[in-house]
Design a protein around this motif. Sequence first.
Motif, PDB file in Angstrom:
ATOM      1  N   LYS A 483      22.645   8.343  -2.058  1.00  0.00           N
ATOM      2  CA  LYS A 483      21.245   8.546  -2.423  1.00  0.00           C
ATOM      3  C   LYS A 483      20.396   7.445  -1.809  1.00  0.00           C
ATOM      4  O   LYS A 483      20.752   6.260  -1.876  1.00  0.00           O
ATOM      5  CB  LYS A 483      21.095   8.535  -3.945  1.00  0.00           C
ATOM      6  N   PRO A 484      19.265   7.787  -1.180  1.00  0.00           N
ATOM      7  CA  PRO A 484      18.419   6.766  -0.549  1.00  0.00           C
ATOM      8  C   PRO A 484      17.908   5.748  -1.557  1.00  0.00           C
ATOM      9  O   PRO A 484      17.526   6.091  -2.683  1.00  0.00           O
ATOM     10  CB  PRO A 484      17.259   7.582   0.038  1.00  0.00           C
ATOM     11  N   LEU A 485      17.917   4.474  -1.151  1.00  0.00           N
ATOM     12  CA  LEU A 485      17.417   3.379  -1.980  1.00  0.00           C
ATOM     13  C   LEU A 485      16.272   2.682  -1.270  1.00  0.00           C
ATOM     14  O   LEU A 485      16.267   2.551  -0.042  1.00  0.00           O
ATOM     15  CB  LEU A 485      18.534   2.365  -2.270  1.00  0.00           C
ATOM     16  N   PHE A 486      15.320   2.231  -2.062  1.00  0.00           N
ATOM     17  CA  PHE A 486      14.122   1.602  -1.507  1.00  0.00           C
ATOM     18  C   PHE A 486      13.857   0.272  -2.222  1.00  0.00           C
ATOM     19  O   PHE A 486      14.371   0.026  -3.318  1.00  0.00           O
ATOM     20  CB  PHE A 486      12.912   2.532  -1.667  1.00  0.00           C
ATOM     21  N   LEU A 487      13.048  -0.541  -1.578  1.00  0.00           N
ATOM     22  CA  LEU A 487      12.692  -1.847  -2.135  1.00  0.00           C
ATOM     23  C   LEU A 487      11.202  -1.918  -2.380  1.00  0.00           C
ATOM     24  O   LEU A 487      10.396  -1.559  -1.512  1.00  0.00           O
ATOM     25  CB  LEU A 487      13.102  -2.972  -1.168  1.00  0.00           C
ATOM     26  N   ALA A 488      10.834  -2.386  -3.558  1.00  0.00           N
ATOM     27  CA  ALA A 488       9.438  -2.696  -3.869  1.00  0.00           C
ATOM     28  C   ALA A 488       9.360  -4.172  -4.245  1.00  0.00           C
ATOM     29  O   ALA A 488      10.105  -4.632  -5.116  1.00  0.00           O
ATOM     30  CB  ALA A 488       8.933  -1.829  -5.018  1.00  0.00           C
ATOM     31  N   ARG A 489       8.487  -4.920  -3.591  1.00  0.00           N
ATOM     32  CA  ARG A 489       8.375  -6.364  -3.825  1.00  0.00           C
ATOM     33  C   ARG A 489       7.212  -6.681  -4.779  1.00  0.00           C
ATOM     34  O   ARG A 489       6.207  -5.980  -4.810  1.00  0.00           O
ATOM     35  CB  ARG A 489       8.162  -7.115  -2.510  1.00  0.00           C
ATOM     36  N   LYS A 490       7.420  -7.734  -5.549  1.00  0.00           N
ATOM     37  CA  LYS A 490       6.388  -8.309  -6.394  1.00  0.00           C
ATOM     38  C   LYS A 490       5.754  -7.288  -7.328  1.00  0.00           C
ATOM     39  O   LYS A 490       4.529  -7.118  -7.372  1.00  0.00           O
ATOM     40  CB  LYS A 490       5.324  -8.984  -5.535  1.00  0.00           C
ATOM     41  N   VAL A 491       6.605  -6.616  -8.065  1.00  0.00           N
ATOM     42  CA  VAL A 491       6.094  -5.667  -9.057  1.00  0.00           C
ATOM     43  C   VAL A 491       6.267  -6.267 -10.450  1.00  0.00           C
ATOM     44  O   VAL A 491       7.156  -7.085 -10.694  1.00  0.00           O
ATOM     45  CB  VAL A 491       6.821  -4.311  -8.968  1.00  0.00           C
ATOM     46  N   SER A 492       5.405  -5.847 -11.355  1.00  0.00           N
ATOM     47  CA  SER A 492       5.465  -6.330 -12.741  1.00  0.00           C
ATOM     48  C   SER A 492       5.859  -5.191 -13.665  1.00  0.00           C
ATOM     49  O   SER A 492       5.556  -4.016 -13.409  1.00  0.00           O
ATOM     50  CB  SER A 492       4.105  -6.889 -13.167  1.00  0.00           C
ATOM     51  N   PHE A 493       6.537  -5.560 -14.743  1.00  0.00           N
ATOM     52  CA  PHE A 493       6.982  -4.575 -15.728  1.00  0.00           C
ATOM     53  C   PHE A 493       6.084  -4.637 -16.953  1.00  0.00           C
ATOM     54  O   PHE A 493       5.719  -5.715 -17.426  1.00  0.00           O
ATOM     55  CB  PHE A 493       8.421  -4.865 -16.163  1.00  0.00           C
ATOM     56  N   ILE A 494       5.730  -3.464 -17.480  1.00  0.00           N
ATOM     57  CA  ILE A 494       4.975  -3.383 -18.727  1.00  0.00           C
ATOM     58  C   ILE A 494       5.881  -2.810 -19.809  1.00  0.00           C
ATOM     59  O   ILE A 494       6.574  -1.807 -19.594  1.00  0.00           O
ATOM     60  CB  ILE A 494       3.737  -2.475 -18.556  1.00  0.00           C
TER      61      ILE A 494
END
Length: 562
Positions: A483-494
């Motif tokens: 399954k394709p995987l992607f990267l997201a940088r500098k994200v915040s969790f709520i």
Amino acid sequence: METERYIWNFLPSVNLMDITLLSRKLGVHPVVSKILLQKEYNLQKSREFLDSNLEKLSSPYLFKDMKKAVSRIVQAIENNEKIRIYGDYDADGVCATAVMQLTLQQLGANVVPVIPNRLTEGYGLTEEVIQRFYRENVNLIITVDNGIKSFDEVKLANQLDIDVIITDHHICDPQLPEALAVLNPFLEQDMTPFAGCGVAFQLSRALEMEVGGFNALELMDIVAIGTYADIVPIIKDNRIIVIEGLKLISGENHTGITALLNTAGRKPKLIGELDLGFILGPRLNSAGRIGKAEKALELLSVKNDINAAMIFARELESYNDWRKIKMEDIEKQATAMIEAKEEIPYGIVLMNQDWHLGVIGLGASKLAELYNRPSILLKDLGGYAKGSGRSPVKEFNLIEVLDLCSSLLDVYGGHSQAVGLTIKIDNVPAFKQEFNRYSKTMFKNIPSKQTININGEFLPSYDDFKLITDLKKLSPFGLGNEKPLFLARKVSFIDPREVGSGHLKAQLITNKGRIDCIGFNLSYLIKDIKQKPQDVVYSLRQNNWNNRTTIQVNIIDVRPSE
């Protein structure tokens, strides 16, 4: 604190112009065209991959011995000879047995399926079984998902004038048993790496071509379960088998499979490939784990009797509940034994007289995952022990290591990443040392963590349904088509919180808005991800709930942003 569970490997970048061009010609999202190019697919190969259909199934006659096998089976049917199908007790073996049984019954054969008891008989043909078949006046034995190592047994059958057709997918020796016909993808060039049920399916198709009278393609739901459950590469014919099998399951083609999904609380119309591996496969496997594989076969043999199907399905559900309890016990005991050691061995070998033979393979798999070490669990049976082993990575070949330790073993076999073995108790201490020594040598260049491949970097969006739709065209995902995987940088969790049993649920904030996310078995990260922005490796999925469709991020791994 180090939070990431994996080594992050970024797949090669692709020329933007090539991405755009392929995207236009295929009419797919640029992210999907990039993934295809990362697979090194050109336009033609991309189209073939995206348009995997029944017409592209390979000919069953690519097996060199297929004509001999078909001819002998047709002769046996015409002469009303007694046929025995000899199967295996795991999901693949049960599915292979069901495929062969249903095929031969539709052709009017005098056939009886036989699956050995995992606990009392073990894997594969034995000379006792051959003698029993001789007393029953059997004329033909067809093995499914076993037989490629049955040298003495086939020799005895030949002496007793019983013909043997071997259908198997396990690794072959240079010399083969002297069977009438041997069907095994390892013997052919550039063939689909079929599961055992896939080989049986090709034989079923060849019989349909020769005799007619039934539709082998209607068995693809059964074949899809066995294929995915046996963790073979989902490429070539296997990809088509899973795609078409899921269609049949969704259409409730098979009463037994539908009943099994109902007891598991799953709707047939909503299932995907993961349900084959995590819902249907384990339930079929659970019967064999307690020595009752015939119950799974009976369920797969039910076509139109929903009441009978529900009885079998509920029984398998209870076996699966038992399996979970036993698995938890083994995991707790085994991890305690490892943690008590001064250092974790490079090759883990543990033994306990209380462990259940039907579940220790799952325990070995769990240890290999937890410690990233090849792991073997043994059950002490008095003067000898039986066990199962698992390798954490494809680079570590368990069979090769057991070959080096073969002087200490009575019997062993399997795949590169999954093996079974029998050993005398007196040899266990020496085997532990040798297995650890060879594992250390072979494992020294293998990373301490497993690696995940990242296809690209971009921020997920809550409304990019075109991407979700086009990513589905790459499925079914599995070994060989991850399954394709992607990267997201500098994200915040709520609002990160724990849901279920140790799972993380939250929302991600990006410059594209908020998006729901789930992280399975990641609730331990809640405290860390509250404190600062994170880099997140994720996959995307469509979530359907209460007649509402949304895009959801499935978190695979995180680490603090730099």
